[in-house]
Design a protein around this motif. Structure first.
Motif, PDB file in Angstrom:
ATOM      1  N   ARG A   1      23.975  35.107  49.015  1.00  0.00           N
ATOM      2  CA  ARG A   1      24.446  35.856  49.309  1.00  0.00           C
ATOM      3  C   ARG A   1      26.417  35.548  49.028  1.00  0.00           C
ATOM      4  N   VAL A   2      27.480  36.620  48.694  1.00  0.00           N
ATOM      5  CA  VAL A   2      28.624  36.554  49.204  1.00  0.00           C
ATOM      6  C   VAL A   2      29.478  35.870  50.361  1.00  0.00           C
ATOM      7  N   SER A   3      29.963  34.793  49.757  1.00  0.00           N
ATOM      8  CA  SER A   3      30.133  33.879  51.187  1.00  0.00           C
ATOM      9  C   SER A   3      31.513  34.746  51.704  1.00  0.00           C
ATOM     10  N   ASP A   4      32.918  34.580  51.374  1.00  0.00           N
ATOM     11  CA  ASP A   4      33.939  35.340  52.179  1.00  0.00           C
ATOM     12  C   ASP A   4      34.779  36.390  51.437  1.00  0.00           C
ATOM     13  N   LEU A   5      34.300  37.537  51.306  1.00  0.00           N
ATOM     14  CA  LEU A   5      34.981  38.055  50.608  1.00  0.00           C
ATOM     15  C   LEU A   5      36.524  37.882  50.671  1.00  0.00           C
ATOM     16  N   ASP A   6      37.137  38.244  51.942  1.00  0.00           N
ATOM     17  CA  ASP A   6      38.281  38.236  51.917  1.00  0.00           C
ATOM     18  C   ASP A   6      39.090  36.698  51.786  1.00  0.00           C
ATOM     19  N   ARG A   7      38.665  35.724  51.649  1.00  0.00           N
ATOM     20  CA  ARG A   7      39.284  34.839  50.883  1.00  0.00           C
ATOM     21  C   ARG A   7      39.056  34.587  49.264  1.00  0.00           C
ATOM     22  N   ILE A   8      38.213  35.138  48.541  1.00  0.00           N
ATOM     23  CA  ILE A   8      38.020  35.099  47.286  1.00  0.00           C
ATOM     24  C   ILE A   8      39.676  36.392  46.714  1.00  0.00           C
ATOM     25  N   THR A   9      38.959  37.382  47.387  1.00  0.00           N
ATOM     26  CA  THR A   9      40.349  38.493  47.132  1.00  0.00           C
ATOM     27  C   THR A   9      41.355  38.068  46.901  1.00  0.00           C
ATOM     28  N   ASP A  10      41.924  37.275  48.306  1.00  0.00           N
ATOM     29  CA  ASP A  10      43.246  36.436  48.583  1.00  0.00           C
ATOM     30  C   ASP A  10      43.407  35.752  47.142  1.00  0.00           C
ATOM     31  N   ASP A  11      41.497  35.135  46.720  1.00  0.00           N
ATOM     32  CA  ASP A  11      42.704  34.175  45.605  1.00  0.00           C
ATOM     33  C   ASP A  11      42.299  34.570  44.372  1.00  0.00           C
ATOM     34  N   LEU A  12      41.501  35.706  44.431  1.00  0.00           N
ATOM     35  CA  LEU A  12      42.120  36.545  42.976  1.00  0.00           C
ATOM     36  C   LEU A  12      43.580  37.462  42.637  1.00  0.00           C
ATOM     37  N   SER A  13      44.057  37.716  43.834  1.00  0.00           N
ATOM     38  CA  SER A  13      45.382  38.335  44.352  1.00  0.00           C
ATOM     39  C   SER A  13      46.646  37.068  43.576  1.00  0.00           C
ATOM     40  N   ALA A  14      45.660  36.035  44.531  1.00  0.00           N
ATOM     41  CA  ALA A  14      47.212  34.604  44.332  1.00  0.00           C
ATOM     42  C   ALA A  14      47.677  34.821  42.962  1.00  0.00           C
ATOM     43  N   ARG A  15      45.902  34.667  42.076  1.00  0.00           N
ATOM     44  CA  ARG A  15      45.692  34.265  40.498  1.00  0.00           C
ATOM     45  C   ARG A  15      47.091  35.044  39.371  1.00  0.00           C
ATOM     46  N   ALA A  16      46.415  36.403  40.200  1.00  0.00           N
ATOM     47  CA  ALA A  16      47.492  37.378  39.461  1.00  0.00           C
ATOM     48  C   ALA A  16      48.971  37.762  39.424  1.00  0.00           C
ATOM     49  N   GLU A  17      49.226  36.872  40.708  1.00  0.00           N
ATOM     50  CA  GLU A  17      50.668  37.445  40.552  1.00  0.00           C
ATOM     51  C   GLU A  17      51.076  36.336  40.123  1.00  0.00           C
ATOM     52  N   ARG A  18      50.323  34.824  39.872  1.00  0.00           N
ATOM     53  CA  ARG A  18      50.706  34.080  38.726  1.00  0.00           C
ATOM     54  C   ARG A  18      50.459  34.176  37.464  1.00  0.00           C
ATOM     55  N   PHE A  19      50.096  35.082  37.293  1.00  0.00           N
ATOM     56  CA  PHE A  19      50.062  35.271  35.764  1.00  0.00           C
ATOM     57  C   PHE A  19      51.294  35.935  35.921  1.00  0.00           C
ATOM     58  N   ALA A  20      51.586  37.432  36.950  1.00  0.00           N
ATOM     59  CA  ALA A  20      52.519  38.218  37.327  1.00  0.00           C
ATOM     60  C   ALA A  20      53.697  37.810  36.595  1.00  0.00           C
ATOM     61  N   TRP A  21      53.938  36.475  37.395  1.00  0.00           N
ATOM     62  CA  TRP A  21      55.313  35.784  37.635  1.00  0.00           C
ATOM     63  C   TRP A  21      55.204  35.442  35.938  1.00  0.00           C
ATOM     64  N   ALA A  22      54.215  34.320  34.911  1.00  0.00           N
ATOM     65  CA  ALA A  22      54.350  34.016  33.618  1.00  0.00           C
ATOM     66  C   ALA A  22      54.641  34.972  33.137  1.00  0.00           C
ATOM     67  N   SER A  23      54.166  36.764  32.898  1.00  0.00           N
ATOM     68  CA  SER A  23      54.630  37.438  32.241  1.00  0.00           C
ATOM     69  C   SER A  23      55.810  37.662  32.400  1.00  0.00           C
ATOM     70  N   ASP A  24      56.982  37.554  33.485  1.00  0.00           N
ATOM     71  CA  ASP A  24      58.194  37.440  34.297  1.00  0.00           C
ATOM     72  C   ASP A  24      58.435  36.714  33.452  1.00  0.00           C
TER      73      ASP A  24
END
Length: 357
Positions: free
Chosen positions: A74-97
């Motif tokens: 079963r899915v483990s810790d959804l909040d931690r997973i989404t936080d991790d994905l959000s952090a990755r998205a922020e890094r991609f956004a930073w890289a884009s800028d």
């Protein structure tokens, strides 16, 4: 945005999951909790691989496994997973800028000249240069550009900087005299298409061709030699031949000049008629580069063309060659030159005429 299983799995792969791991995790999101076999069937992961895939997902924190007759997950810790994905998205956004910022950053070219592709980059650099000006600003601007730079220009005037503006564009939109009084020493109007030019302290240059030009680029220069060439372009093409729109220059001493040649043109009649002129010169020693200040009496002047003052006033071009003031001080006579002085003892950055007798 991703809207189906394949797109979501593809994004998860970019986030670090393998194709099998991404497919299994997407299937488990829909299933909630299921046996390994059910997950394999829903995701298309081969049965022999599903157990390793689930254990790898568990090690990464995406799922948790448990035994219930057979292996379930079963899915483990959804909040931690989404936080991790959000952090990755922020890094991609930073890289884009960062990619965009580095692309727009002035690129080093020959010498100290840098070429950029956007007017805004040149304009922002010009604003920063004006904000740091200590001696002189020469600028060719439209009324709209003046409005954007007005706070920086006004602050420069407050610091005692000599500010010359060559304005072009719609004559009906020219700033009023009371507006210019706080933002420049003198302004002239040129009723022709003109480039954007800002020259600061004899070393920094910002240039963009006029809007009707087929060339779209900007130049930023931090070099005295390049700036000197554009200084004469400004003086001869954008300044000297055009009518004064506003002037805040005093007509009686003390009168301060940011350029020796302009000073020489004004003082030559008084010198030739035998007048006694007392000056303070701020500048640098040409042999050591050290800052200096001299006080004394002007005893002579010389310049290459030696045109006469009889009749019409000469243009500044008449003083484009060697131009020198000889100043008698308590320590002897000192030869004072203008921008780029080599043969004189002092290169003047500012000359104040204290008195004329």
């Amino acid at each position: 945005m991703p809207s189906d299983d394949e797109d979501l799995a593809a994004v998860l792969e970019q986030g670090g999951l393998s194709p099998y791991q991404a497919a299994a995790f997407v299937a488990l999101l829909d299933l909630g909790a299921a046996s390994a076999r059910t997950i394999a069937q829903a995701s298309g992961v081969p049965d022999p691989r599903i157990y390793d895939v689930l254990r790898d997902l568990e090690a990464a924190g995406y799922v948790e496994t448990y035994e219930q007759d057979r292996l379930h997950a079963r899915v483990s810790d959804l909040d931690r997973i989404t936080d991790d994905l959000s952090a990755r998205a922020e890094r991609f956004a930073w890289a884009s800028d960062a990619v965009e910022e580095r692309y727009e950053r002035p690129h080093t070219g020959l010498g100290e000249a840098r070429i950029v592709g956007r007017f805004e980059t040149v304009f922002d650099h010009a604003r920063g240069a004006i904000e740091g000006a200590t001696d002189r600003v020469q600028a060719s601007l439209t009324p709209e550009e003046f409005t954007d730079l007005e706070p920086a220009l006004a602050a420069a005037i407050d610091r005692g900087v000599d500010v010359r503006l060559s304005l072009h564009g719609d004559e009906d939109s020219l700033p009023a005299a009371e507006t210019l009084e706080a933002a420049c020493t003198e302004a002239r109007y040129r009723p022709l298409p003109s480039p954007f030019v800002v020259l600061v302290d004899r070393s920094e240059l910002c240039f963009v061709p006029h809007t009707d030009s087929i060339n779209e680029y900007g130049v930023i220069v931090d070099d005295r030699t390049h700036a000197y060439v554009f200084h004469w372009f400004f003086a001869l093409c954008l300044w000297d031949v055009w009518e004064v729109h506003y002037s805040g220059r005093p007509t009686e001493p003390p009168i301060t000049y940011a350029g020796l040649r302009e000073c020489l043109r004004d003082l030559e009649p008084a010198i030739e008629s035998g007048g006694t002129l007392f000056v303070t010169v701020e500048g640098r020693r040409t042999d050591t580069g050290e800052d200096c200040s001299i006080v004394g009496r002007v005893v002579d002047c010389t310049y290459t063309t030696q045109s006469t003052h009889a009749g019409a006033d000469p243009t500044i071009a008449a003083y484009a060659g060697q131009a020198t003031l000889i100043v008698a001080t308590d320590d002897g006579e000192v030869r004072v030159g203008g921008w780029g002085a080599i043969v004189e003892e002092v290169e003047a950055t500012r000359i104040t005429v204290e008195a004329i007798e």
